[in-house]
Scaffold this motif. Structure first.
Motif, PDB file in Angstrom:
ATOM      1  N   GLU A  93       3.430  -4.359   3.185  1.00  0.00           N
ATOM      2  CA  GLU A  93       2.017  -4.307   3.529  1.00  0.00           C
ATOM      3  C   GLU A  93       1.876  -4.628   5.105  1.00  0.00           C
ATOM      4  O   GLU A  93       2.814  -5.677   5.725  1.00  0.00           O
ATOM      5  N   GLY A  94       1.089  -3.686   5.786  1.00  0.00           N
ATOM      6  CA  GLY A  94       1.051  -4.613   6.912  1.00  0.00           C
ATOM      7  C   GLY A  94       1.009  -3.597   7.980  1.00  0.00           C
ATOM      8  O   GLY A  94       0.780  -2.671   8.063  1.00  0.00           O
ATOM      9  N   ASP A  95       1.960  -3.967   9.365  1.00  0.00           N
ATOM     10  CA  ASP A  95       1.660  -3.272  10.218  1.00  0.00           C
ATOM     11  C   ASP A  95       2.646  -1.902   9.848  1.00  0.00           C
ATOM     12  O   ASP A  95       4.108  -1.825   9.831  1.00  0.00           O
ATOM     13  N   LEU A  96       2.451  -0.935  10.536  1.00  0.00           N
ATOM     14  CA  LEU A  96       3.329   0.236   9.981  1.00  0.00           C
ATOM     15  C   LEU A  96       4.251   0.196  11.603  1.00  0.00           C
ATOM     16  O   LEU A  96       3.943   0.360  12.956  1.00  0.00           O
ATOM     17  N   VAL A 122      -3.963   6.377  10.111  1.00  0.00           N
ATOM     18  CA  VAL A 122      -2.729   6.347   8.744  1.00  0.00           C
ATOM     19  C   VAL A 122      -2.348   4.723   9.102  1.00  0.00           C
ATOM     20  O   VAL A 122      -2.312   4.033   7.838  1.00  0.00           O
ATOM     21  N   ALA A 123      -2.630   4.221  10.241  1.00  0.00           N
ATOM     22  CA  ALA A 123      -2.307   2.809  10.491  1.00  0.00           C
ATOM     23  C   ALA A 123      -3.338   1.743   9.526  1.00  0.00           C
ATOM     24  O   ALA A 123      -2.928   0.280   9.465  1.00  0.00           O
ATOM     25  N   GLY A 124      -4.815   2.212   9.232  1.00  0.00           N
ATOM     26  CA  GLY A 124      -5.114   1.608   8.325  1.00  0.00           C
ATOM     27  C   GLY A 124      -4.819   1.242   7.437  1.00  0.00           C
ATOM     28  O   GLY A 124      -5.184   0.469   6.224  1.00  0.00           O
ATOM     29  N   PHE A 125      -3.940   2.134   6.327  1.00  0.00           N
ATOM     30  CA  PHE A 125      -3.167   2.355   5.620  1.00  0.00           C
ATOM     31  C   PHE A 125      -3.597   1.551   4.857  1.00  0.00           C
ATOM     32  O   PHE A 125      -3.423   1.083   3.549  1.00  0.00           O
ATOM     33  N   ILE A 151       3.163   3.110   0.304  1.00  0.00           N
ATOM     34  CA  ILE A 151       3.682   4.102   1.729  1.00  0.00           C
ATOM     35  C   ILE A 151       5.071   4.110   1.749  1.00  0.00           C
ATOM     36  O   ILE A 151       5.750   2.859   1.332  1.00  0.00           O
ATOM     37  N   LEU A 152       6.044   5.460   1.463  1.00  0.00           N
ATOM     38  CA  LEU A 152       7.322   4.981   1.237  1.00  0.00           C
ATOM     39  C   LEU A 152       7.900   5.338   1.905  1.00  0.00           C
ATOM     40  O   LEU A 152       7.353   6.713   2.652  1.00  0.00           O
ATOM     41  N   THR A 153       8.906   5.802   2.681  1.00  0.00           N
ATOM     42  CA  THR A 153      10.402   6.425   3.823  1.00  0.00           C
ATOM     43  C   THR A 153      10.915   6.481   2.562  1.00  0.00           C
ATOM     44  O   THR A 153      12.031   6.102   1.891  1.00  0.00           O
TER      45      THR A 153
END
Length: 205
Positions: free
Chosen positions: A55-58, A95-98, A111-113
């Motif tokens: 969680e936090g900045d992407l 997206v940054a807000g998600f 969010i996953l990568t």
């Protein structure tokens, strides 16, 4: 649940419905399983190489991947007269807000990568409980050429929606990355997007 058998069924459906998808049947199936907790969906996706983003900045790279499911939604609908670059700029902020959304009992976002060779991919998972007896799980995948083959002549191909054999649906949209990159004057590494949706009854967990 017989994982091998269900994965084989999902793979059969994928081949029949969207020749452009590869190596995605188990990831799509993970988003169709009736999980009472978002962590359960994350755990199944992890078995397919997806890694949870804290969680936090992407990172800017992850943002550039995840804007495309958002942009394609607008591009294949009503753009309100906005140019593509303006829509992309707006969705970067969305997206940054998600990644900074806090969990509440009715809504949880992850969010996953994952990396496939030199290719990076990302997925936004939304776990929603609109009523005590209903859960919705939505996954928005931004996929590389490792998972989506072929390139349409248009910026965004026509979305193809498929019903899963055991419930849930998914929509596949192929992107013309070269054309999009030229229009926004920035690299585009996403070759296609998949959005899944599954609705099921819960016990109010």
């Amino acid at each position: 649940m017989a994982a091998c058998a269900s994965t084989a069924l999902a793979a059969t459906s994928l081949v029949a419905s969207a020749q452009t998808l590869t190596e995605m049947s188990a990831s799509i199936e993970a988003c169709h399983l009736p999980h009472a907790n978002v962590s359960d969906t994350v755990d199944v996706l992890a078995q397919q190489g997806w890694v949870l983003v804290p969680e936090g900045d992407l990172s800017s790279d992850t943002i550039e991947l995840l804007i495309w499911p958002q942009v394609a939604f607008y591009a294949n609908g009503d753009t309100g007269g906005e140019q593509l670059k303006a829509i992309v700029d707006l969705q970067r902020k969305t997206v940054a807000g998600f990644a900074k959304k806090k969990d509440i009992p009715q809504s949880k976002t992850r969010i996953l990568t994952r990396q496939i060779g030199a290719d990076a991919e990302a997925v936004l998972v939304q776990w929603l409980q609109p009523t005590p007896s209903t859960v919705n799980i939505i996954c928005r995948f931004a996929l590389s050429s490792a998972s989506v083959t072929g390139q349409g002549s248009k910026d965004f191909g026509s979305p193809v929606t498929t019903k899963a054999e055991k419930g849930g649906i998914w929509t596949t949209t192929v992107l013309n990355a070269d054309s999009l990159a030229a229009k926004i004057n920035a690299p585009v590494t996403v070759s296609g997007i998949v959005q899944t949706q599954a609705n099921f009854a819960s016990e109010g967990n």
